[in-house]
Design a protein around this motif. Structure first.
Motif, short mmCIF file in Angstrom:
data_model
loop_
_atom_site.label_atom_id
_atom_site.label_comp_id
_atom_site.label_asym_id
_atom_site.label_seq_id
_atom_site.Cartn_x
_atom_site.Cartn_y
_atom_site.Cartn_z
N LEU A 30 -7.71 4.49 11.62
CA LEU A 30 -7.83 5.37 11.36
C LEU A 30 -7.55 5.78 10.54
O LEU A 30 -6.81 6.80 10.44
N VAL A 31 -8.46 5.81 9.41
CA VAL A 31 -8.47 6.63 7.96
C VAL A 31 -9.65 6.53 8.09
O VAL A 31 -10.76 5.99 8.04
N PRO A 32 -9.68 7.33 6.36
CA PRO A 32 -11.08 7.52 6.27
C PRO A 32 -11.46 6.83 4.56
O PRO A 32 -10.32 6.73 3.57
N THR A 33 -12.09 6.11 4.57
CA THR A 33 -13.05 4.98 3.78
C THR A 33 -13.68 5.37 2.89
O THR A 33 -13.86 5.13 1.86
N SER A 84 -4.86 10.96 2.78
CA SER A 84 -4.40 9.45 2.40
C SER A 84 -5.64 8.28 2.86
O SER A 84 -6.62 8.72 3.77
N THR A 85 -6.05 7.82 2.47
CA THR A 85 -7.19 6.45 2.18
C THR A 85 -6.84 5.12 1.96
O THR A 85 -7.55 4.44 2.63
N GLY A 86 -5.49 4.99 2.41
CA GLY A 86 -4.71 3.50 2.57
C GLY A 86 -4.63 3.38 3.98
O GLY A 86 -3.64 4.58 4.66
N LEU A 87 -4.39 1.89 4.55
CA LEU A 87 -3.76 1.96 5.71
C LEU A 87 -2.37 2.33 5.90
O LEU A 87 -1.55 2.42 6.92
N HIS A 88 -1.76 2.14 4.53
CA HIS A 88 -0.19 1.72 4.51
C HIS A 88 0.51 3.13 4.38
O HIS A 88 1.50 3.17 4.99
N THR A 89 -0.45 4.45 4.73
CA THR A 89 0.21 5.83 5.09
C THR A 89 -0.13 6.16 6.15
O THR A 89 0.54 7.62 6.31
N SER A 90 -1.09 5.76 6.57
CA SER A 90 -1.73 6.21 8.09
C SER A 90 -1.28 5.24 9.76
O SER A 90 -1.43 6.20 9.76
#
Length: 290
Positions: free
Chosen positions: A177-180, A196-202
């Motif tokens: 789950l991330v805001p895109t 964050s808006t990237g998978l690598h941070t979430s």
């Protein structure tokens, strides 16, 4: 120091009957130098829904709906037929966004010596965590292009026939789950600048023992279903009218304000002949998104 102004152009203002005073807005901003860009590092501009520590909050079996998020699927778009060696497949894009009163926050806690996490949804009131509830599991996906933790039981994708009976189901069942996409930042409490808006941070790494996945209020998470198994195999389906169904929270594991608005249908018509099929997509409520 700068002033940024956004205006709706005059033809659009008149068409949508927007008053002149509501057709423009300004904000003051200050630009400063910084050693490196931390837009995605997750340590600055923290939103209330993720900034507070969540340890020690009580378990809630029946949280008050007034503090809950509301998951809202968009109709599918970017719909197209793809001919592959193994058959004919229907690709599509889908998004679920968060309305209601608060962000959707799910934390995972790893089980000892297992690549599985127990997932908990956290509830917020006035920016503070006030409770949590178990909502399933997270699993680590080590396939190329993923290699992060996925939350199960978030969205289901189905292809329905003209009688709205399921004929094909996508195997996609786990998500990070991330805001895109920003969907409605004018709603009360919307998060203007997510952590964050990237998978690598979430979504964590193989050795993570805890992660927090957040879909902020007013934001959506988009996935494009073009991977075999996730797209619909229509090789043996006859031509005709079908519906792509996007259903959020299909198992009702997550707590939200309204379970009655979790499904959205997009009508399509499959045409052509074997090896050369195509799809016709009527406009949705007058909007032609393809």
């Amino acid at each position: 120091s700068y002033q940024a102004t956004v205006r709706i152009s005059e033809p659009h203002r008149q068409f949508f009957e927007i008053s002149p005073e509501d057709a423009a807005d300004s904000m003051e901003l200050v630009v400063k130098s910084r050693g490196r860009n931390c837009r995605r590092c997750g340590h600055h501009h923290r939103s209330p829904a993720t900034a507070e520590r969540t340890s020690g909050v009580p378990t809630m079996e029946d949280p008050d709906p007034s503090i809950l998020p509301d998951l809202l699927p968009l109709p599918s778009w970017d719909i197209a037929v793809e001919e592959r060696k193994k058959g004919t497949f229907l690709n599509f894009a889908a998004a679920v966004w968060v309305g209601g009163a608060s962000s959707m926050v799910v934390e995972g806690f790893r089980r000892s010596n297992e690549e599985v996490m127990d997932a908990y949804q956290y509830f917020y009131q006035d920016g503070q965590p006030v409770g949590r509830a178990p909502v399933g599991e997270m699993e680590y996906d080590d396939r190329r292009g993923h290699r992060h933790w996925h939350f199960r039981q978030f969205v289901a994708y189905r292809l329905l026939d003209g009688t709205q009976t399921e004929v094909v189901r996508s195997t996609k069942e786990a998500f990070c789950l991330v805001p895109t996409d920003a969907l409605d930042l004018l709603m009360p409490g919307a998060v203007l600048n997510p952590d964050s808006t990237g998978l690598h941070t979430s979504c964590g790494s193989p050795d993570s023992i805890w992660i927090r996945e957040t879909l902020p209020l007013g934001w959506g998470d988009t996935y494009h279903q073009s991977i075999p198994g996730q797209s619909f195999d229509i090789s043996d389906l006859p031509n005709g009218r079908y519906y792509i169904e996007i259903e959020a929270n299909p198992d009702h594991n997550l707590h939200e304000q309204d379970l009655g608005n979790n499904s959205e249908l997009r009508e399509i018509t499959i045409r052509g002949k074997k090896g050369a099929r195509w799809v016709e997509v009527p406009a949705w409520n007058g909007i032609d998104t393809g």
